[in-house]
Write an enzyme that holds these catalytic residues in place. Structure first.
Site: not given
Lengths: 136, 383
Positions: B128-132
């Protein structure tokens, strides 16, 4: 009088011999076949011999002379004491009463001389503390 | 006689507390009577050590760089829960490895963690954008991760049934190997040493009670699942296998536990589990508490159930005492059966002895429960 257990290996030329008959009639041995299996290379047997030490010795040399390989079975099952938790899972399933719960210490005692080498305890042990020292 | 928690803790701090195990309580009360025993004794320690399938541990594995939100997680090839926050997970005792041969599961992962061994972690996530990050494969141990605490939704069953088998084949069950035609019977309780048999109505055990858990310190956190107060009672304690009994949900830090008391189990034909050592101290607040702690194996009974009948309502063949069960042979409903235990009485004794030593040496004081456990509880059926 002593009792010892042996693993015998037969080949195609001697697998029809009646070992028990010879042991009884010639060597005064009380034989007891605990397990027997026929396979491609002949057959294998776990045999208990009861008799005088000398008679058993003579019987062993006889078996060697007819090309039956023989191996003493000592402590067929082995227990890893660091894994054993003395739960008792092996006790009531052992057909030969080799395991016994000590009523005072609550240790599970193993009398290997009673063991008939069935291997039933191995999968019954939840901590994998019991292993085979020898396969039939 | 009346005694308070404060008075007991004061004596513990001064090294003057009189502590005995529940096994010793049987003999003492027999010799001196309840009143005298209650005057002498401050604390009775209990213990149990057996398969407790509803056990597991919450872990926080720590964040990698770049970070990952883990949704598929395996520890030594055993799946852990991926439905918590990014690197939080729960590893359950009965989750098994996918590897051929099996024999290893969540219980073993927990044992290995407690033993300080390295654990192989493989995890993936959506990215995700926060957990790439999407994948990670690394090694962790109890020392490297942030948090690790055992949380067991159901432990320390008050009493349990005895299992036998009427069928003509050997059954491989969570109660061990059951030989055909009633040839054996197995049971799993520490009996006279068992925590909830010594305080059967939970007069002293409640939420917040400090306990011995896996060789370290733990707490009673809640009533265990399937908590049931409806079982039939004999001699003041529920009969095992007559509808269950009370249970405990337990919590404790994995750090500080001892692998001696946290053992992964592989129950052939059933799956994996975890043997947990649990010990609960019982403060002798009055004569009644002392009396209940003096119950002996001869007075505790369990129903013999036929596992050869594959039903929720297994037929009851009769009931037998733990004294009979420990003799190695029982006679029930016309059948003579060899008996053996699945839980370790020897280790139950070790737990109670170790807890006793802790209290005697001021390493462990008693806590007043913050809230009592339910007076009533029953088990609902799945339809």
């Amino acid at each position: 009088m002593t009792e010892k257990k042996y693993k015998l290996r037969f080949n195609n030329s001697n697998m029809h011999d009646s070992v028990s008959y010879v042991l009884v009639s010639k060597f005064n041995i009380m034989p007891n076949v605990l397990q027997a299996k026929i396979d491609g290379s002949g057959g294998r047997m776990i045999l208990s011999m009861k008799g005088d030490e000398k008679d058993i010795e003579n019987a062993i040399s006889y078996l060697g002379s007819v090309d039956i390989s023989i191996e003493l079975m000592d402590n067929y099952v082995k227990r890893d004491e660091t894994r054993c938790i003395d739960c008792g899972s092996c006790v009531s399933i052992c057909p030969s009463f080799a395991f016994e719960m000590d009523k005072v210490t609550q240790d599970v005692l193993l009398d290997t001389s009673k063991c008939l080498a069935c291997g039933f305890c191995i999968s019954a042990c939840p901590t994998h503390a019991i292993s085979l020292k020898m396969n039939l | 006689m009346k005694r308070t928690y404060d008075e007991i803790n004061e004596k513990i701090r001064k090294g003057k507390a009189v502590v005995i195990t529940a096994e010793e309580a049987v003999a003492l009360v027999k010799e001196k009577g309840v009143k005298k025993a209650a005057d002498e004794v401050d604390v009775v320690t209990t213990g149990t050590f057996g398969a407790m399938c509803s056990s597991g541990a919450f872990l926080n594995l720590g964040h990698s760089d770049p970070p990952i939100r883990m949704t598929n997680i395996t520890l030594n090839g055993v799946q852990a829960y991926g439905g918590l926050a990014a690197v939080d997970t729960y590893i359950g005792a009965t989750q098994m490895t996918d590897k051929k041969g099996g024999g290893y599961g969540g219980g073993h992962v927990i044992e290995d963690l407690v033993a300080g061994k390295k654990i192989h972690l493989v995890a993936s996530g959506p990215g995700t954008d926060c957990y790439t990050r999407k994948n990670i494969e690394t090694t962790v141990s109890l020392n490297t991760i942030n948090d690790a605490y055992m949380y067991n939704p159901r432990n320390s069953y008050q009493n349990y049934c005895v299992a036998t088998n009427s069928s003509d084949r050997t059954l491989q069950t969570y109660m061990g190997k059951l030989l055909p035609n009633f040839r054996n019977a197995t049971y799993s309780s520490a009996g006279q040493l068992s925590p909830l048999l010594n305080d059967p109505y939970l007069e002293t055990i409640g939420i917040g009670t400090r306990i011995f858990l896996g060789g370290g310190e733990g707490f009673v956190s809640w009533a265990g699942t399937q908590y049931n107060t409806q079982a039939s009672v004999i001699n003041g304690v529920p009969i095992g296998g007559s509808g269950g009994g009370r249970t405990l949900a337990l919590i404790g830090n994995l750090r500080g536990m001892d692998k001696e008391y946290v053992r992964g189990l592989d129950i052939f034909g059933y799956g994996t589990s975890l043997a947990v050592g649990v010990g609960v101290p019982i403060p002798i607040l009055n004569n009644d508490v002392m009396k209940r702690c003096s119950i002996s194996d001869a007075e505790i009974f369990a129903n013999v159930l036929d596992y050869g009948v594959p039903s929720r309502e297994r037929p009851v063949l009769g009931s037998v005492s733990y004294a009979d069960l420990r003799s190695g042979k029982i006679e029930c409903n016309g059948h003579v059966m060899r008996t053996s235990s699945l839980s370790s009485y020897k280790y139950a004794r070790k737990v109670a002895e170790e807890l006793k030593e802790w209290i005697e040496n001021d390493k462990f004081t008693l806590t007043v429960p913050s809230t009592p456990l339910p007076k009533e509880g029953s088990v609902r059926r799945l339809r």
